[in-house]
Design an enzyme around this catalytic site. Structure first.
Site, mmCIF file in Angstrom:
data_model
loop_
_atom_site.group_PDB
_atom_site.id
_atom_site.type_symbol
_atom_site.label_atom_id
_atom_site.label_comp_id
_atom_site.label_asym_id
_atom_site.label_seq_id
_atom_site.Cartn_x
_atom_site.Cartn_y
_atom_site.Cartn_z
ATOM 1 C CG ASN A 7 -1.861 1.131 1.294
ATOM 2 O OD1 ASN A 7 -1.845 2.004 0.427
ATOM 3 N ND2 ASN A 7 -2.693 1.147 2.317
ATOM 4 N NE ARG A 95 -6.449 0.856 0.351
ATOM 5 C CZ ARG A 95 -6.798 1.350 1.521
ATOM 6 N NH1 ARG A 95 -5.966 1.281 2.531
ATOM 7 N NH2 ARG A 95 -7.968 1.901 1.677
ATOM 8 C CG HIS A 184 -12.744 2.841 3.533
ATOM 9 N ND1 HIS A 184 -13.467 3.804 4.197
ATOM 10 C CD2 HIS A 184 -11.449 3.065 3.841
ATOM 11 C CE1 HIS A 184 -12.649 4.596 4.864
ATOM 12 N NE2 HIS A 184 -11.400 4.166 4.651
ATOM 13 N NE ARG A 245 -9.851 11.664 5.147
ATOM 14 C CZ ARG A 245 -9.845 10.401 4.750
ATOM 15 N NH1 ARG A 245 -10.857 9.910 4.063
ATOM 16 N NH2 ARG A 245 -8.835 9.626 5.038
ATOM 17 C CD GLU A 388 -8.717 -1.708 4.345
ATOM 18 O OE1 GLU A 388 -8.247 -1.345 5.443
ATOM 19 O OE2 GLU A 388 -9.094 -0.920 3.481
HETATM 20 P P1 ADP Z 1 -6.953 3.628 9.119
HETATM 21 O O1 ADP Z 1 -8.171 4.318 8.594
HETATM 22 O O2 ADP Z 1 -5.749 4.484 9.131
HETATM 23 O O3 ADP Z 1 -6.738 2.238 8.572
HETATM 24 P P2 ADP Z 1 -7.707 2.273 11.577
HETATM 25 O O4 ADP Z 1 -8.797 1.456 11.014
HETATM 26 O O5 ADP Z 1 -6.492 1.574 12.086
HETATM 27 O O6 ADP Z 1 -7.273 3.462 10.656
HETATM 28 O O7 ADP Z 1 -8.344 3.126 12.780
HETATM 29 C C1 ADP Z 1 -7.557 4.042 13.492
HETATM 30 C C2 ADP Z 1 -8.421 4.752 14.484
HETATM 31 O O8 ADP Z 1 -9.112 3.797 15.304
HETATM 32 C C3 ADP Z 1 -7.609 5.582 15.476
HETATM 33 O O9 ADP Z 1 -7.433 6.880 15.044
HETATM 34 C C4 ADP Z 1 -8.477 5.562 16.708
HETATM 35 O O10 ADP Z 1 -9.312 6.699 16.708
HETATM 36 C C5 ADP Z 1 -9.344 4.347 16.555
HETATM 37 N N1 ADP Z 1 -9.070 3.334 17.583
HETATM 38 C C6 ADP Z 1 -8.143 2.369 17.589
HETATM 39 N N2 ADP Z 1 -8.214 1.643 18.719
HETATM 40 C C7 ADP Z 1 -9.235 2.173 19.441
HETATM 41 C C8 ADP Z 1 -9.816 1.879 20.709
HETATM 42 N N3 ADP Z 1 -9.379 0.893 21.472
HETATM 43 N N4 ADP Z 1 -10.843 2.640 21.115
HETATM 44 C C9 ADP Z 1 -11.305 3.653 20.364
HETATM 45 N N5 ADP Z 1 -10.809 3.962 19.166
HETATM 46 C C10 ADP Z 1 -9.780 3.247 18.715
#
Ligand code: ADP
Length: 401
Positions: A7, A95, A184, A245, A388
């Site tokens: 990616n 990706r 997504h 965003r 993914e």
């Molecule tokens: P990306 O869109 O970059 O793939 P992810 O799916 O890994 O992101 O999600 C990241 C976000 O998930 C973080 O910014 C955080 O806000 C949220 N997150 C991760 N773990 C937790 C948790 N235990 N509780 C609440 N929010 C979480």
């Protein structure tokens, strides 16, 4: 068969080498700050297992080529590596953000595919250019391994015209391909397959509302296994409120703000993509920080949280009407998989749909697919962990078969 999943972002490369017999990652990592002076590389072997080992490095990566060359050194290293030579990489899955209307399924990369990715650079300037750079590097470093491109927009290509067109002058769609593409897609498609398996139904018969809530957030309305609407648009800015965003806003705000503030297009874009959403309202974009502040009585953090949840609920309502019948509401990605409070607030007081969350099941932490609704809930609510990288590797394998 070992498949390397790449990616490639504008200043980063995320990678994962997956053994397709076990569908487990042999190693994974992230090269960051490419072309920005001192860069960083994190490399993990056996990620997510008891035998995980992590290595971190700092060095300058002038371009994606140097970054990927360093990754190759690491994955073939006697101590830090997992394979003897690049010959043990049998295919590469990429990706890619935007494949437009031309590409409706994963494809083996050839000059035509590269041309399509290049053609869409104006609509996905950061991502498509970087994705293409990743493909060029992989084709150079692994000439024996076929490259397959898996597009974030594919799953949404089944949306009907009435859902994907913007009510702008129709010629703009014809001339500039201005329409909603949705993103997504690999994740929405993967959780759709997994949810169907879990519900014991063929994927072609399930109706779902899928909520991918991470840094970027989007939802999809899935009818008979196919996407019929999604919240993101021509770019990943439309729809839900996200970490940084804004999601849906009145488009008239754009010229108004540009004039009022003297902002050019790039500044306006930065405000909407990087300074808005949770961050714009309360100064924090990570949901864990928002909760910590909220619990200490920070009113702005509470407001940001309430707005975030409210917008998800609005789209749940909209997609419920679009679908008519729903087999499950699905939560996935960082927030969707880990944040029980977001899930329970989204589903709270929804008598029209009859969603009812089981507090104990919702609070339980697990990496497994599971139901978090009570037996009385009219519609099951599921957590389906997304993957993914595995989905890209599976798509790559099936293209090459
Ligand atoms: P990306 O869109 O970059 O793939 P992810 O799916 O890994 O992101 O999600 C990241 C976000 O998930 C973080 O910014 C955080 O806000 C949220 N997150 C991760 N773990 C937790 C948790 N235990 N509780 C609440 N929010 C979480």
């Amino acid at each position: 068969m070992n498949i390397l999943v790449i990616n490639s972002g504008s200043s980063s490369i995320k990678y994962q080498l997956i053994d397709m017999t076990t569908e487990k990652a042999l190693c994974s990592g992230l090269v960051e700050r490419i072309g920005e002076g001192m860069g960083a590389l994190t490399h993990k072997i056996n990620p997510g297992t008891d035998t995980e080992k992590k290595f971190s490095f700092e060095q300058d990566f002038p371009t994606h080529v140097e970054g990927m060359e360093r990754v190759v050194e690491l994955i073939t290293d006697a101590e830090k590596g997992v394979i003897a030579s690049t010959r043990d990489i049998h295919a590469v899955g990429h990706r890619v953000l935007l494949g437009g209307e031309e590409i409706k399924e994963p494809v083996r990369v050839n000059d035509w595919v590269k041309g399509v990715i290049r053609d869409y650079i104006p609509l996905g300037p950061l991502h498509n250019a970087a994705n293409l750079a990743g493909i060029e590097v992989a084709m150079k470093l692994f000439p024996h391994a076929p490259s397959v491109a898996v597009f974030d927009t594919e799953f949404h290509q089944t949306m009907p015209e009435k859902a994907y067109l913007y009510p702008l002058p129709y010629e703009l769609y014809k001339e500039l391909r201005l329409r909603r593409y949705g993103f997504h897609g690999t994740s929405h498609a993967y959780v759709t397959r997994k949810a169907a398996e879990f519900l014991g139904k063929p994927a072609s018969e399930v109706n779902l509302i899928t909520c991918h809530l991470g840094n970027g957030c989007s939802m999809a309305a899935v009818q008979n296994g196919r996407c019929v609407d999604t919240t993101m648009g021509i770019t990943p800015l439309e729809g839900l409120m996200m970490g940084t965003r804004c999601g849906d806003i009145d488009p008239a705000l754009v010229p108004f703000l540009m004039e009022k503030k003297g902002w050019g297009p790039a500044e306006m874009d930065t405000v909407m993509n990087k300074k808005s959403g949770l961050k714009g309202i309360c100064g924090m974009n990570d949901m864990r920080d928002v909760h910590a502040a909220r619990e200490k009585g920070d009113a702005k953090a509470q407001l940001a949280f309430d707005m975030f949840v409210y917008r998800i609920r609005k789209y749940v309502g909209a997609f419920a009407v679009v679908l008519g019948r729903i087999d499950a509401v699905v939560f996935t990605a960082g927030i969707g998989e880990n944040d029980d409070f977001v899930r329970s607030e989204v589903c709270r007081d929804m008598p029209l749909l009859g969603l009812e969350i089981d507090a104990q099941a919702n609070a339980k932490r697990s990496g497994e697919i599971r139901a978090i609704s009570t037996s009385a809930s009219r519609i099951p609510v599921l957590i389906v962990p997304t993957n993914e990288e595995l989905a890209i590797a599976q798509a790559t394998q099936s293209v090459l078969k």
